[in-house]
Motif scaffolding. Structure first.
Motif, PDB file in Angstrom:
ATOM      1  N   GLU A 226      72.382  25.204 107.102  1.00 33.10           N
ATOM      2  CA  GLU A 226      71.360  24.644 106.205  1.00 33.10           C
ATOM      3  C   GLU A 226      71.916  24.481 104.793  1.00 33.10           C
ATOM      4  OE1 GLU A 226      66.832  25.677 104.675  1.00 33.10           O
ATOM      5  OE2 GLU A 226      67.732  26.816 106.314  1.00 33.10           O
ATOM      6  N   VAL A 227      72.642  25.492 104.318  1.00 36.54           N
ATOM      7  CA  VAL A 227      73.212  25.442 102.971  1.00 36.54           C
ATOM      8  C   VAL A 227      74.200  24.293 102.860  1.00 36.54           C
ATOM      9  CG1 VAL A 227      74.676  26.662 101.316  1.00 36.54           C
ATOM     10  CG2 VAL A 227      72.856  27.879 102.522  1.00 36.54           C
ATOM     11  N   LEU A 228      75.067  24.164 103.857  1.00 35.69           N
ATOM     12  CA  LEU A 228      76.100  23.145 103.788  1.00 35.69           C
ATOM     13  C   LEU A 228      75.515  21.741 103.909  1.00 35.69           C
ATOM     14  CD1 LEU A 228      78.810  24.926 105.932  1.00 35.69           C
ATOM     15  CD2 LEU A 228      78.890  24.506 103.492  1.00 35.69           C
ATOM     16  N   HIS A 229      74.483  21.579 104.718  1.00 37.71           N
ATOM     17  CA  HIS A 229      73.862  20.255 104.844  1.00 37.71           C
ATOM     18  C   HIS A 229      73.246  19.816 103.520  1.00 37.71           C
ATOM     19  CE1 HIS A 229      74.272  18.990 108.950  1.00 37.71           C
ATOM     20  NE2 HIS A 229      73.918  20.186 109.405  1.00 37.71           N
ATOM     21  N   VAL A 230      72.768  20.774 102.739  1.00 39.01           N
ATOM     22  CA  VAL A 230      72.066  20.448 101.504  1.00 39.01           C
ATOM     23  C   VAL A 230      73.021  20.256 100.338  1.00 39.01           C
ATOM     24  CG1 VAL A 230      70.424  21.326  99.793  1.00 39.01           C
ATOM     25  CG2 VAL A 230      69.950  21.568 102.228  1.00 39.01           C
ATOM     26  N   SER A 231      73.994  21.193 100.198  1.00 41.60           N
ATOM     27  CA  SER A 231      74.724  21.226  98.938  1.00 41.60           C
ATOM     28  C   SER A 231      76.244  21.130  99.043  1.00 41.60           C
ATOM     29  CB  SER A 231      74.393  22.547  98.216  1.00 41.60           C
ATOM     30  OG  SER A 231      74.782  23.653  99.015  1.00 41.60           O
ATOM     31  N   ALA A 232      76.803  21.201 100.231  1.00 40.48           N
ATOM     32  CA  ALA A 232      78.255  21.285 100.317  1.00 40.48           C
ATOM     33  C   ALA A 232      78.916  19.931 100.091  1.00 40.48           C
ATOM     34  CB  ALA A 232      78.666  21.842 101.664  1.00 40.48           C
ATOM     35  N   GLY A 233      80.114  19.980  99.499  1.00 40.84           N
ATOM     36  CA  GLY A 233      80.902  18.787  99.314  1.00 40.84           C
ATOM     37  C   GLY A 233      81.898  18.627 100.444  1.00 40.84           C
ATOM     38  N   ALA A 234      82.780  17.630 100.310  1.00 33.36           N
ATOM     39  CA  ALA A 234      83.731  17.315 101.373  1.00 33.36           C
ATOM     40  C   ALA A 234      84.673  18.480 101.656  1.00 33.36           C
ATOM     41  CB  ALA A 234      84.523  16.073 100.983  1.00 33.36           C
ATOM     42  N   ASP A 235      85.195  19.091 100.601  1.00 31.70           N
ATOM     43  CA  ASP A 235      86.142  20.195 100.802  1.00 31.70           C
ATOM     44  C   ASP A 235      85.481  21.377 101.496  1.00 31.70           C
ATOM     45  OD1 ASP A 235      88.104  18.720  99.594  1.00 31.70           O
ATOM     46  OD2 ASP A 235      87.786  19.586  97.597  1.00 31.70           O
ATOM     47  N   GLU A 236      84.232  21.671 101.119  1.00 40.17           N
ATOM     48  CA  GLU A 236      83.521  22.783 101.740  1.00 40.17           C
ATOM     49  C   GLU A 236      83.247  22.501 103.217  1.00 40.17           C
ATOM     50  OE1 GLU A 236      81.987  26.473 102.067  1.00 40.17           O
ATOM     51  OE2 GLU A 236      82.994  25.631 100.323  1.00 40.17           O
ATOM     52  N   HIS A 237      82.898  21.262 103.535  1.00 44.50           N
ATOM     53  CA  HIS A 237      82.706  20.898 104.939  1.00 44.50           C
ATOM     54  C   HIS A 237      83.998  21.080 105.728  1.00 44.50           C
ATOM     55  CE1 HIS A 237      78.888  18.822 103.808  1.00 44.50           C
ATOM     56  NE2 HIS A 237      78.572  19.154 105.033  1.00 44.50           N
ATOM     57  N   GLN A 238      85.111  20.700 105.133  1.00 43.35           N
ATOM     58  CA  GLN A 238      86.384  20.830 105.853  1.00 43.35           C
ATOM     59  C   GLN A 238      86.735  22.298 106.072  1.00 43.35           C
ATOM     60  OE1 GLN A 238      89.516  18.357 104.448  1.00 43.35           O
ATOM     61  NE2 GLN A 238      91.080  19.287 105.751  1.00 43.35           N
ATOM     62  N   ARG A 239      86.563  23.131 105.044  1.00 41.46           N
ATOM     63  CA  ARG A 239      86.863  24.555 105.207  1.00 41.46           C
ATOM     64  C   ARG A 239      85.952  25.178 106.252  1.00 41.46           C
ATOM     65  NH1 ARG A 239      87.650  24.323  99.505  1.00 41.46           N
ATOM     66  NH2 ARG A 239      85.480  24.934  99.127  1.00 41.46           N
ATOM     67  N   TRP A 240      84.706  24.762 106.252  1.00 39.99           N
ATOM     68  CA  TRP A 240      83.747  25.302 107.214  1.00 39.99           C
ATOM     69  C   TRP A 240      84.100  24.856 108.637  1.00 39.99           C
ATOM     70  CZ3 TRP A 240      81.015  29.026 108.352  1.00 39.99           C
ATOM     71  CH2 TRP A 240      79.859  28.958 109.114  1.00 39.99           C
ATOM     72  N   GLY A 241      84.508  23.598 108.783  1.00 41.38           N
ATOM     73  CA  GLY A 241      84.916  23.108 110.101  1.00 41.38           C
ATOM     74  C   GLY A 241      86.138  23.834 110.635  1.00 41.38           C
ATOM     75  N   GLU A 242      87.109  24.079 109.756  1.00 41.09           N
ATOM     76  CA  GLU A 242      88.314  24.803 110.173  1.00 41.09           C
ATOM     77  C   GLU A 242      87.985  26.242 110.553  1.00 41.09           C
ATOM     78  OE1 GLU A 242      90.756  24.254 106.779  1.00 41.09           O
ATOM     79  OE2 GLU A 242      91.374  22.209 107.323  1.00 41.09           O
ATOM     80  N   ALA A 243      87.040  26.849 109.836  1.00 45.33           N
ATOM     81  CA  ALA A 243      86.657  28.229 110.143  1.00 45.33           C
ATOM     82  C   ALA A 243      85.953  28.323 111.493  1.00 45.33           C
ATOM     83  CB  ALA A 243      85.757  28.783 109.044  1.00 45.33           C
ATOM     84  N   LEU A 244      85.211  27.266 111.863  1.00 44.36           N
ATOM     85  CA  LEU A 244      84.447  27.287 113.114  1.00 44.36           C
ATOM     86  C   LEU A 244      85.245  26.806 114.315  1.00 44.36           C
ATOM     87  CD1 LEU A 244      80.951  25.913 112.089  1.00 44.36           C
ATOM     88  CD2 LEU A 244      81.441  28.161 113.020  1.00 44.36           C
ATOM     89  N   ALA A 245      86.455  26.290 114.079  1.00 43.34           N
ATOM     90  CA  ALA A 245      87.209  25.640 115.158  1.00 43.34           C
ATOM     91  C   ALA A 245      87.392  26.530 116.374  1.00 43.34           C
ATOM     92  CB  ALA A 245      88.559  25.169 114.629  1.00 43.34           C
ATOM     93  N   SER A 246      87.627  27.814 116.157  1.00 44.22           N
ATOM     94  CA  SER A 246      87.877  28.723 117.281  1.00 44.22           C
ATOM     95  C   SER A 246      86.594  29.308 117.864  1.00 44.22           C
ATOM     96  CB  SER A 246      88.801  29.859 116.833  1.00 44.22           C
ATOM     97  OG  SER A 246      88.213  30.578 115.761  1.00 44.22           O
ATOM     98  N   HIS A 247      85.443  29.033 117.244  1.00 44.76           N
ATOM     99  CA  HIS A 247      84.178  29.612 117.703  1.00 44.76           C
ATOM    100  C   HIS A 247      83.260  28.565 118.339  1.00 44.76           C
ATOM    101  CE1 HIS A 247      85.131  33.339 115.600  1.00 44.76           C
ATOM    102  NE2 HIS A 247      85.411  32.619 114.531  1.00 44.76           N
ATOM    103  N   ASP A 248      83.180  27.387 117.709  1.00 46.28           N
ATOM    104  CA  ASP A 248      82.232  26.369 118.169  1.00 46.28           C
ATOM    105  C   ASP A 248      82.852  25.002 117.901  1.00 46.28           C
ATOM    106  OD1 ASP A 248      80.099  24.678 118.650  1.00 46.28           O
ATOM    107  OD2 ASP A 248      78.611  26.044 117.833  1.00 46.28           O
ATOM    108  N   ALA A 249      83.617  24.502 118.865  1.00 44.66           N
ATOM    109  CA  ALA A 249      84.379  23.263 118.672  1.00 44.66           C
ATOM    110  C   ALA A 249      83.485  22.053 118.365  1.00 44.66           C
ATOM    111  CB  ALA A 249      85.260  22.986 119.890  1.00 44.66           C
ATOM    112  N   PRO A 250      82.386  21.828 119.075  1.00 44.72           N
ATOM    113  CA  PRO A 250      81.550  20.656 118.749  1.00 44.72           C
ATOM    114  C   PRO A 250      80.995  20.710 117.328  1.00 44.72           C
ATOM    115  CG  PRO A 250      81.004  21.499 120.927  1.00 44.72           C
ATOM    116  CD  PRO A 250      81.909  22.502 120.304  1.00 44.72           C
ATOM    117  N   LEU A 251      80.529  21.890 116.914  1.00 46.49           N
ATOM    118  CA  LEU A 251      79.988  22.012 115.562  1.00 46.49           C
ATOM    119  C   LEU A 251      81.096  21.856 114.523  1.00 46.49           C
ATOM    120  CD1 LEU A 251      77.468  22.565 113.890  1.00 46.49           C
ATOM    121  CD2 LEU A 251      77.955  25.011 114.067  1.00 46.49           C
ATOM    122  N   ALA A 252      82.273  22.429 114.792  1.00 48.40           N
ATOM    123  CA  ALA A 252      83.401  22.289 113.872  1.00 48.40           C
ATOM    124  C   ALA A 252      83.796  20.823 113.709  1.00 48.40           C
ATOM    125  CB  ALA A 252      84.588  23.106 114.380  1.00 48.40           C
ATOM    126  N   SER A 253      83.807  20.076 114.820  1.00 48.66           N
ATOM    127  CA  SER A 253      84.171  18.654 114.729  1.00 48.66           C
ATOM    128  C   SER A 253      83.152  17.878 113.900  1.00 48.66           C
ATOM    129  CB  SER A 253      84.294  18.052 116.128  1.00 48.66           C
ATOM    130  OG  SER A 253      83.034  17.999 116.775  1.00 48.66           O
TER     131      SER A 253
END
Length: 430
Positions: A226-253
């Motif tokens: 919810e936080v990222l959908h509202v306020s995150a920028g491109a870099d934050e989305h990328q860091r968040w996607g990389e962090a989720l890659a090993s936990h939830d591949a569809p969400l990370a993508s």
């Protein structure tokens, strides 16, 4: 909390278990060898007390509740049986011969003591019921009883947060972390409190850290999304996607593609306003990196629109960065899906026109023609690639042979499938 054998309190615990074990051993002996009915009753009452308390004792698995009367409902049956046995034994104490004058006062004294004890227990129960009037009074009382408990301070923090006493809540959560540094649930509560108090930037690291806690991971993930959908920028989305890659591949993508979209938009906006070319390239490079990180997350799937879309935008970014051959490969892969075929073929044609003298581009264009179902055009471009390689001298001869071999392979395919006549074949071989 006891966390090491060297803690002095460990001796008390060991002594208690040793005494309990010795008592049980004596009762077993008295029951089995001496056939004592009293010992058998004691053994049964002790078994009820111990066996019903063990699941809630934090010995075999984590319970999490430190003070809870509900944990003692069943064990209290064994406790009452033992207390009744003790009162009966004292009340019927054998004083021996000549002691009848002492027996009656003794029994009255036992009755008085039991009544006082029952009154005291009733008073304690009434006072304890007052503690349960509200959640706040309950946890403040628990803090008085267990001031060194991280769980109690966490509960106090939750109560303060509920009444929007943000500073007091954060103070309690930090006390809990000081008492128990590995207590992972506190990270979630501190993060959510910071977020609700308007300190979103400070909240994200705590919420991220709580993803490693099995008790709060799901809640932290929902809040972070919810936080990222509202306020995150491109870099934050990328860091968040990389962090989720090993936990939830569809969400990370999803997050990585969103990051790429934001970077591409920023690059196009900067270019349209005549911005610094280095900034434009940097945005395209960030988008390319996000899309490259997305590819492995979708690679296990059959060519889908999502994967083809990633391939198209990756090719787009690579072209803007001057990476011609990788761009051709990415765009050729995007030709496999109807949704991106038209856009990818148009961009491939633009690249081919820009690099008409590059044999490697003609080779890639031949591959694109095969994907588009036009092997005749593919053979033509392979022939052009071979001629351009031969103009490069002996060093490029092997590349020319490769192009010719591929062209002949396609020609054999056309002979078998399309049924070429001699005139058509001669035109292609020319």
């Amino acid at each position: 909390m006891i966390d090491h054998w060297s803690d002095p309190r460990t001796a008390l615990v060991v002594a208690m278990y040793a005494a309990a074990g010795g008592a049980c051993a004596w009762m077993l002996y008295a029951t089995a060898v001496r056939e004592s009915r009293a010992a058998a009753g004691l053994l049964w009452a002790t078994a009820v007390l111990v066996c019903t308390f063990l699941p809630a004792s934090n010995v075999f698995f984590y319970v999490g509740t430190l003070i809870g009367e509900r944990l003692l409902y069943m064990p209290s049956i064994g406790h009452c049986l033992l207390a009744g046995w003790a009162v009966d034994a004292v009340y019927n104490w054998e004083w021996g011969t000549g002691s009848s004058t002492l027996r009656r006062p003794w029994k009255w004294m036992v009755i008085v003591v039991v009544l006082v004890w029952l009154c005291w227990c009733g008073t304690r129960t009434h006072l304890r019921n007052e503690d349960w009037q509200t959640e706040e009074t309950l946890f403040f009382k628990a803090a008085e009883v267990c001031p060194g408990s991280a769980k109690v301070h966490e509960n106090l923090g939750i109560v303060h947060r509920r009444y929007e006493r943000w500073d007091l809540a954060l103070e309690e959560f930090r006390k809990a972390r000081e008492l128990w540094p590995d207590y992972c649930e506190v990270d979630y509560w501190e993060g959510i409190t910071l977020l609700q108090s308007g300190k979103g930037v400070e909240a994200v690291p705590f919420l991220r850290q709580s993803l490693g806690c099995k008790y709060t991971a799901a809640k932290a993930l929902a809040v972070l999304q919810e936080v990222l959908h509202v306020s995150a920028g491109a870099d934050e989305h990328q860091r968040w996607g990389e962090a989720l890659a090993s936990h939830d591949a569809p969400l990370a993508s999803d997050y990585l593609r969103r990051s790429a979209t934001l970077h591409i938009t920023a690059a196009a906006t900067a270019a349209s306003k005549g911005g610094d070319s280095n900034d434009v390239r940097e945005h395209y490079a960030e988008a390319r990196d996000a899309l490259l990180a997305t590819e492995p997350l979708l690679a296990g799937q059959s060519p889908t629109e999502a994967l083809c879309e990633v391939k198209y935008w990756l090719g787009f970014c690579q072209r803007e960065l001057g990476e011609t051959i990788p761009a051709f490969d990415s765009l050729t892969a995007a030709l496999k899906c109807p949704g991106t075929r038209k856009l990818a073929s148009a961009l491939l044609l633009d690249i081919q026109k820009e690099h008409v003298g590059d044999p490697a581009v003609h080779e890639r264009w031949a591959g694109a023609m095969v994907e588009l179902g036009d092997p005749v055009q593919a053979i033509t471009h392979l022939q052009v690639a071979a001629l351009l390689y031969m103009e490069g001298g002996p060093a490029e001869a092997r590349m020319a042979v490769r192009s010719c071999t591929y062209a002949l392979t396609l020609l054999e395919h056309l002979r078998g499938v399309e049924g070429l006549d001699e005139a058509q074949e001669g035109q292609l071989l020319a």
